[in-house]
Motif scaffolding. Structure first.
Motif, PDB file in Angstrom:
ATOM      1  N   HIS A   1      46.690  33.899  48.312  1.00  0.00           N
ATOM      2  CA  HIS A   1      45.435  33.229  47.995  1.00  0.00           C
ATOM      3  C   HIS A   1      45.255  31.936  48.793  1.00  0.00           C
ATOM      4  O   HIS A   1      44.156  31.636  49.284  1.00  0.00           O
ATOM      5  N   GLU A   2      46.374  31.210  48.981  1.00  0.00           N
ATOM      6  CA  GLU A   2      46.235  29.878  49.575  1.00  0.00           C
ATOM      7  C   GLU A   2      46.464  29.840  51.079  1.00  0.00           C
ATOM      8  O   GLU A   2      45.992  28.937  51.759  1.00  0.00           O
TER       9      GLU A   2
ATOM     10  N   ALA B   1      44.907  34.574  53.099  1.00  0.00           N
ATOM     11  CA  ALA B   1      43.525  35.068  53.049  1.00  0.00           C
ATOM     12  C   ALA B   1      42.552  33.896  52.918  1.00  0.00           C
ATOM     13  O   ALA B   1      42.896  32.848  52.379  1.00  0.00           O
ATOM     14  N   ASN B   2      41.354  34.102  53.443  1.00  0.00           N
ATOM     15  CA  ASN B   2      40.285  33.117  53.248  1.00  0.00           C
ATOM     16  C   ASN B   2      39.455  33.627  52.064  1.00  0.00           C
ATOM     17  O   ASN B   2      38.658  34.567  52.232  1.00  0.00           O
ATOM     18  N   PRO B   3      39.632  33.042  50.885  1.00  0.00           N
ATOM     19  CA  PRO B   3      38.997  33.592  49.675  1.00  0.00           C
ATOM     20  C   PRO B   3      37.472  33.685  49.744  1.00  0.00           C
ATOM     21  O   PRO B   3      36.858  34.423  48.977  1.00  0.00           O
ATOM     22  N   VAL B   4      36.858  32.968  50.690  1.00  0.00           N
ATOM     23  CA  VAL B   4      35.388  32.996  50.777  1.00  0.00           C
ATOM     24  C   VAL B   4      34.923  34.351  51.312  1.00  0.00           C
ATOM     25  O   VAL B   4      34.000  34.959  50.794  1.00  0.00           O
TER      26      VAL B   4
ATOM     27  N   GLU C   1      37.362  36.926  52.426  1.00  0.00           N
ATOM     28  CA  GLU C   1      38.376  37.984  52.415  1.00  0.00           C
ATOM     29  C   GLU C   1      38.891  38.250  51.003  1.00  0.00           C
ATOM     30  O   GLU C   1      38.823  37.388  50.129  1.00  0.00           O
ATOM     31  N   GLU C   2      39.406  39.456  50.803  1.00  0.00           N
ATOM     32  CA  GLU C   2      40.105  39.797  49.573  1.00  0.00           C
ATOM     33  C   GLU C   2      41.518  40.249  49.964  1.00  0.00           C
ATOM     34  O   GLU C   2      41.781  40.604  51.104  1.00  0.00           O
ATOM     35  N   TYR C   3      42.436  40.180  48.985  1.00  0.00           N
ATOM     36  CA  TYR C   3      43.819  40.547  49.307  1.00  0.00           C
ATOM     37  C   TYR C   3      44.401  41.390  48.177  1.00  0.00           C
ATOM     38  O   TYR C   3      43.906  41.400  47.058  1.00  0.00           O
TER      39      TYR C   3
ATOM     40  N   VAL D   1      45.132  42.097  53.640  1.00  0.00           N
ATOM     41  CA  VAL D   1      43.994  41.169  53.675  1.00  0.00           C
ATOM     42  C   VAL D   1      42.863  41.836  54.441  1.00  0.00           C
ATOM     43  O   VAL D   1      43.080  42.323  55.559  1.00  0.00           O
TER      44      VAL D   1
END
Lengths: 81, 81
Positions: free
Chosen positions: A64-65, A68-71, A73-75, A7
């Motif tokens: 995803h849930e 990581a914070n999808p706003v 961060e990427e994973y 992440v």
């Protein structure tokens, strides 16, 4: 089976910690250090009997849930063995 | 050239954050999650012209002296390109 989830901040997101480490390393006498970005990883051990497909599906959802914070961060998910 | 430094707790060191994540994931309906351990990584970009040997030498020193706490953490260096 084990999975590793990486992440990190999206490349468009400023990484102040990384920048601080970068400037400190240059102060410490490493002028060749051009940039530092920090991330985290999670080593997830799964119980026996889980198929690789099910493992990847679950870990992608978890990444995803939860991890990581999808706003900002990427994973990336790696199945290790 | 880029290097990636992985820093994680030694296997003998308790990882309370990882344990908390593990139990939360099981509560969320992922019983196959057996264990979770967390670490961090640093992506370090080096200026052009640095030889791989010099890069590895510097990054190993940086990892040992700055990025990891040798008492409770271990590190691994990867030269990426």
């Amino acid at each position: 089976m084990k999975a590793r989830v990486f992440v990190s901040f999206k490349s468009t997101v400023l990484d102040p910690q990384g920048q601080t480490i970068c400037s400190k390393l240059r102060d410490l006498g490493y002028p060749a250090i051009a940039d530092v970005r920090q991330g985290k990883f999670f080593d997830i051990a799964l119980a026996d009997g889980v198929t690789p497909e099910k493992a990847r599906q679950d870990i992608e959802t978890i990444a995803h849930e939860v991890l990581a914070n999808p706003v900002i961060e990427e994973y990336r998910v790696e199945l290790i063995d």
